[in-house]
Design a protein around this motif. Structure first.
Motif, PDB file in Angstrom:
ATOM      1  N   SER A   7      42.349  -6.805 -20.879  1.00  0.00           N
ATOM      2  CA  SER A   7      42.909  -5.740 -21.694  1.00  0.00           C
ATOM      3  C   SER A   7      44.379  -6.045 -21.931  1.00  0.00           C
ATOM      4  N   GLY A   8      44.963  -5.328 -22.898  1.00  0.00           N
ATOM      5  CA  GLY A   8      46.397  -5.449 -23.124  1.00  0.00           C
ATOM      6  C   GLY A   8      46.791  -6.234 -24.355  1.00  0.00           C
ATOM      7  N   ALA A  23      40.646  -7.782 -14.759  1.00  0.00           N
ATOM      8  CA  ALA A  23      40.115  -7.260 -13.502  1.00  0.00           C
ATOM      9  C   ALA A  23      38.674  -7.709 -13.325  1.00  0.00           C
ATOM     10  N   ALA A  24      38.340  -8.039 -12.107  1.00  0.00           N
ATOM     11  CA  ALA A  24      36.978  -8.459 -11.790  1.00  0.00           C
ATOM     12  C   ALA A  24      36.144  -7.254 -11.384  1.00  0.00           C
ATOM     13  N   VAL A  79      44.416 -10.057 -12.226  1.00  0.00           N
ATOM     14  CA  VAL A  79      45.477 -10.999 -12.567  1.00  0.00           C
ATOM     15  C   VAL A  79      46.135 -10.518 -13.851  1.00  0.00           C
ATOM     16  N   TYR A  80      47.428 -10.746 -13.953  1.00  0.00           N
ATOM     17  CA  TYR A  80      48.199 -10.260 -15.072  1.00  0.00           C
ATOM     18  C   TYR A  80      48.970 -11.411 -15.712  1.00  0.00           C
ATOM     19  N   TRP A 109      34.159 -16.282 -16.925  1.00  0.00           N
ATOM     20  CA  TRP A 109      35.059 -16.064 -18.056  1.00  0.00           C
ATOM     21  C   TRP A 109      34.952 -14.633 -18.565  1.00  0.00           C
ATOM     22  N   GLY A 110      36.091 -14.112 -19.032  1.00  0.00           N
ATOM     23  CA  GLY A 110      36.080 -12.825 -19.694  1.00  0.00           C
ATOM     24  C   GLY A 110      35.718 -12.981 -21.168  1.00  0.00           C
ATOM     25  N   GLN A 111      35.691 -11.851 -21.858  1.00  0.00           N
ATOM     26  CA  GLN A 111      35.280 -11.851 -23.255  1.00  0.00           C
ATOM     27  C   GLN A 111      36.433 -12.158 -24.199  1.00  0.00           C
TER      28      GLN A 111
END
Length: 119
Positions: A7-8, A23-24, A79-80, A109-111
């Motif tokens: 996000s972000g 975030a996991a 993680v940021y 992996w994230g989207q």
């Protein structure tokens, strides 16, 4: 099944800042390292930054050194990526990735989240 949710992302003017979060969720897992990659239109995915989960050693691509900062929150497996002094060439889809303990590479992996920097 472990999932990474970013996000972000968003639209920002050149010189501005954004903070990406990852975030996991799902079943507990142990990560050796977590990282951010990005892919711009028509280009291959490239490494941006990573952080070792134990010890917190960080790595950065030359193109973002001094402008981006990666950090982690152990309890949440989060993680940021703090991105400052953004440039139009930073425009890309940003992906969060995790290298689980025992894996030879980033295997979760994230989207992805879109970051667009206008000039």
């Amino acid at each position: 099944q472990v999932q990474l949710v970013e996000s972000g992302g968003g639209l920002v003017q050149a010189g501005g800042s954004l903070r990406l979060s990852c975030a996991a969720s799902g079943r507990p897992f142990s990560a050796y390292s977590m990282a951010w990659f990005r892919q711009a239109p028509g280009k291959e995915r490239e490494f941006v930054s990573s952080i070792r989960w134990s010890g917190g050693t960080t790595y950065y691509a030359d193109s973002v050194k001094g402008r981006f900062s990666i950090s982690r929150e152990n309890a949440r497996y989060a993680v940021y990526l703090q991105m400052n002094s953004l440039k139009p060439e930073d425009t890309a889809v940003y992906y969060c990735a995790a290298q689980q303990v025992g894996s030879r590479d980033y295997n979760v992996w994230g989207q992805g989240t879109q970051v667009t920097v206008s000039s």
